[in-house]
Each structure stands twice: as structure tokens, then as C-alpha cells.
Scaffold this motif. Structure first.
Motif, PDB file in Angstrom:
ATOM      1  N   GLU A  76       0.809  -1.216   0.000  1.00  6.61           N
ATOM      2  CA  GLU A  76       0.000   0.000   0.000  1.00  6.61           C
ATOM      3  C   GLU A  76       0.845   1.270   0.000  1.00  6.61           C
ATOM      4  O   GLU A  76       0.476   2.268  -0.592  1.00  6.61           O
ATOM      5  N   ILE A  77       1.989   1.242   0.676  1.00  2.56           N
ATOM      6  CA  ILE A  77       2.817   2.432   0.827  1.00  2.56           C
ATOM      7  C   ILE A  77       3.795   2.619  -0.327  1.00  2.56           C
ATOM      8  O   ILE A  77       4.055   3.741  -0.753  1.00  2.56           O
ATOM      9  N   THR A  78       4.336   1.537  -0.844  1.00  2.00           N
ATOM     10  CA  THR A  78       5.386   1.621  -1.859  1.00  2.00           C
ATOM     11  C   THR A  78       5.040   2.557  -3.017  1.00  2.00           C
ATOM     12  O   THR A  78       5.874   3.385  -3.386  1.00  2.00           O
ATOM     13  N   PRO A  79       3.843   2.487  -3.584  1.00  2.00           N
ATOM     14  CA  PRO A  79       3.557   3.364  -4.729  1.00  2.00           C
ATOM     15  C   PRO A  79       3.555   4.860  -4.401  1.00  2.00           C
ATOM     16  O   PRO A  79       3.769   5.679  -5.297  1.00  2.00           O
ATOM     17  N   VAL A  80       3.339   5.229  -3.146  1.00  2.07           N
ATOM     18  CA  VAL A  80       3.266   6.662  -2.818  1.00  2.07           C
ATOM     19  C   VAL A  80       4.597   7.235  -2.339  1.00  2.07           C
ATOM     20  O   VAL A  80       4.707   8.444  -2.148  1.00  2.07           O
ATOM     21  N   LEU A  81       5.602   6.389  -2.162  1.00  2.00           N
ATOM     22  CA  LEU A  81       6.899   6.897  -1.720  1.00  2.00           C
ATOM     23  C   LEU A  81       7.588   7.665  -2.841  1.00  2.00           C
ATOM     24  O   LEU A  81       7.577   7.244  -3.993  1.00  2.00           O
ATOM     25  N   ASP A  82       8.192   8.766  -2.482  1.00  2.00           N
ATOM     26  CA  ASP A  82       8.952   9.582  -3.428  1.00  2.00           C
ATOM     27  C   ASP A  82      10.287   8.888  -3.675  1.00  2.00           C
ATOM     28  O   ASP A  82      11.105   8.762  -2.766  1.00  2.00           O
ATOM     29  N   ARG A  83      10.497   8.449  -4.912  1.00  2.00           N
ATOM     30  CA  ARG A  83      11.694   7.680  -5.250  1.00  2.00           C
ATOM     31  C   ARG A  83      12.826   8.548  -5.779  1.00  2.00           C
ATOM     32  O   ARG A  83      13.798   8.024  -6.303  1.00  2.00           O
ATOM     33  N   THR A  84      12.726   9.858  -5.646  1.00  2.00           N
ATOM     34  CA  THR A  84      13.781  10.721  -6.181  1.00  2.00           C
ATOM     35  C   THR A  84      15.081  10.578  -5.405  1.00  2.00           C
ATOM     36  O   THR A  84      16.153  10.837  -5.941  1.00  2.00           O
ATOM     37  N   SER A  85      14.988  10.177  -4.157  1.00  2.00           N
ATOM     38  CA  SER A  85      16.191   9.940  -3.360  1.00  2.00           C
ATOM     39  C   SER A  85      16.818   8.611  -3.788  1.00  2.00           C
ATOM     40  O   SER A  85      16.141   7.583  -3.807  1.00  2.00           O
ATOM     41  N   PRO A  86      18.115   8.617  -4.128  1.00  4.80           N
ATOM     42  CA  PRO A  86      18.774   7.363  -4.501  1.00  4.80           C
ATOM     43  C   PRO A  86      18.727   6.324  -3.373  1.00  4.80           C
ATOM     44  O   PRO A  86      18.640   5.128  -3.632  1.00  4.80           O
ATOM     45  N   ILE A  87      18.762   6.788  -2.133  1.00  4.03           N
ATOM     46  CA  ILE A  87      18.698   5.869  -0.992  1.00  4.03           C
ATOM     47  C   ILE A  87      17.347   5.159  -0.962  1.00  4.03           C
ATOM     48  O   ILE A  87      17.274   3.941  -0.813  1.00  4.03           O
TER      49      ILE A  87
END
Length: 190
Positions: free
Chosen positions: A103-114
Motif C-alpha cells: 500500500e505504501i510503496t507506490p506513494v513513496l517519493d523515489r527521487t532519493s537514490p537511498i
């Protein structure tokens, strides 16, 4: 000058989990976490740059815990796929909040390489879990103990979705696992 309080990583992950379950991802913030840990927000920032880094770390740790238990099933002596599936269901019920990951994975901001790196690793671990479940269903089909007219992927997804069902208060967890597994394998027919 007073020394800053250090944060125990296990305690930080526990508080993160509790708050995610109680208030959800959107309302989660470092101020709430810091308050629960009796530290300042700046202490949390010493460990994580933002909420996404913390939550992705939490999800990675959670999935690792699940897979450690699943690996024990794999290393066990049982070659019976139904027994293995029942054991996987039991593990998933122990970690029934693992659905937060999907549920959370799609809303995480992936711009951070970490964050992106952690989510890539998380996807690999999740795939490993699904592959194990998928393989057990395939073996059961090959042995002729499960119907073959339902795709294995549907069976795999169905088993994973069972953990979202709310457990009845008066049923112990193992009995609940037995009921769910019986429904999965036998259906509702008399």
C-alpha cells in the motif's frame, strides 16, 4: 552542554510501525516519532533525511523478517507443498501488517537514490516471497492435490490477501490460520 540522546534502531522501527498502523503513512512525521521516543526531531534527522528513507528502511526490515521465517520453511524437511503453504500463511499472519508494503510503496517519493535503492531491494525480496508461494502451488498442482483450472498467480495472490481479513476476537491465531487455510484449500462447499 547536554549530550543528545541516541535512538535505538529497533525502538525507532517499532515506533514507526505503531504509528503507521495507527495513523497511516500520510499523517506520519518525524515530530510524532520523536515525541514517542522522547527525543528531538533533529535526533531522527541524524539517522534519516526524510520520512521516505525511514519508512523504506522499516519496510525492508519487515520483509527481511518475513523472509527469514520463510527461509526456515524452505530449509525444513517438509516436501509437502500444502504443509509449506500452511506454514507460509502462518508466517504472514504473524506479520499481517506486511500488506502495508504494497500500500505504501507506490506513494513513496523515489527521487532519493537511498529510497530508490531500498525499494529495488524490497521488490526483490517481495518477489522471492511470491516465488516461494507460487512454486508451492505449482508443486501441489503437479501432485494432483489442487485444482488446475485456477491460475497459480491467482492462488498466490489469494493466499497473500488472506492476511488482510480481520481475525475474530474469540479465535486463537493458530486456529484462525487453520480456518483461513481450510477456506483457501477447500473453499466454502460442504
Amino acid at each position: 552542554m547536554a549530550r543528545k540522546k541516541k535512538v535505538d534502531q529497533q525502538e525507532l522501527m517499532q515506533v514507526t510501525e505503531e504509528l503507521l498502523l495507527k495513523i497511516g503513512y500520510e499523517r506520519l512525521n518525524f515530530k510524532l516519532i520523536a515525541t514517542q521516543l522522547f527525543v528531538g526531531r533533529s535526533t531522527i534527522y541524524e539517522y534519516y533525511s526524510n520520512k521516505e528513507e525511514l519508512v523504506s528502511e522499516y519496510m525492508l526490515k519487515l520483509m527481511n523478517q518475513v523472509l527469514e521465517r520463510v527461509d526456515q520453511i524452505e530449509e525444513g524437511e517438509s516436501v509437502d507443498p500444502l504443509t509449506n503453504l500452511r506454514k507460509v500463511l502462518s508466517v504472514l499472519l504473524d506479520y499481517n501488517h506486511v500488506h502495508l508494503i504494497t500500500e505504501i510503496t507506490p506513494v513513496l517519493d523515489r527521487t532519493s537514490p537511498i529510497v530508490d535503492q531500498k525499494l529495488v531491494k524490497l521488490a526483490e525480496l517481495e518477489q522471492k516471497l511470491f516465488t516461494f508461494i507460487h512454486t508451492q502451488f505449482q508443486i501441489a498442482e503437479q501432485l494432483g492435490v489442487l485444482r488446475q483450472d485456477v491460475q497459480v498467480q491467482i492462488k498466490t495472490n489469494f493466499l497473500y490477501q488472506l492476511i488482510k481479513l480481520k481475525k475474530e476476537e474469540n479465535i486463537e491465531r493458530e486456529e484462525w490460520a487453520d480456518v483461513l487455510f481450510s477456506l483457501l484449500i477447500n473453499g466454502l462447499k460442504k
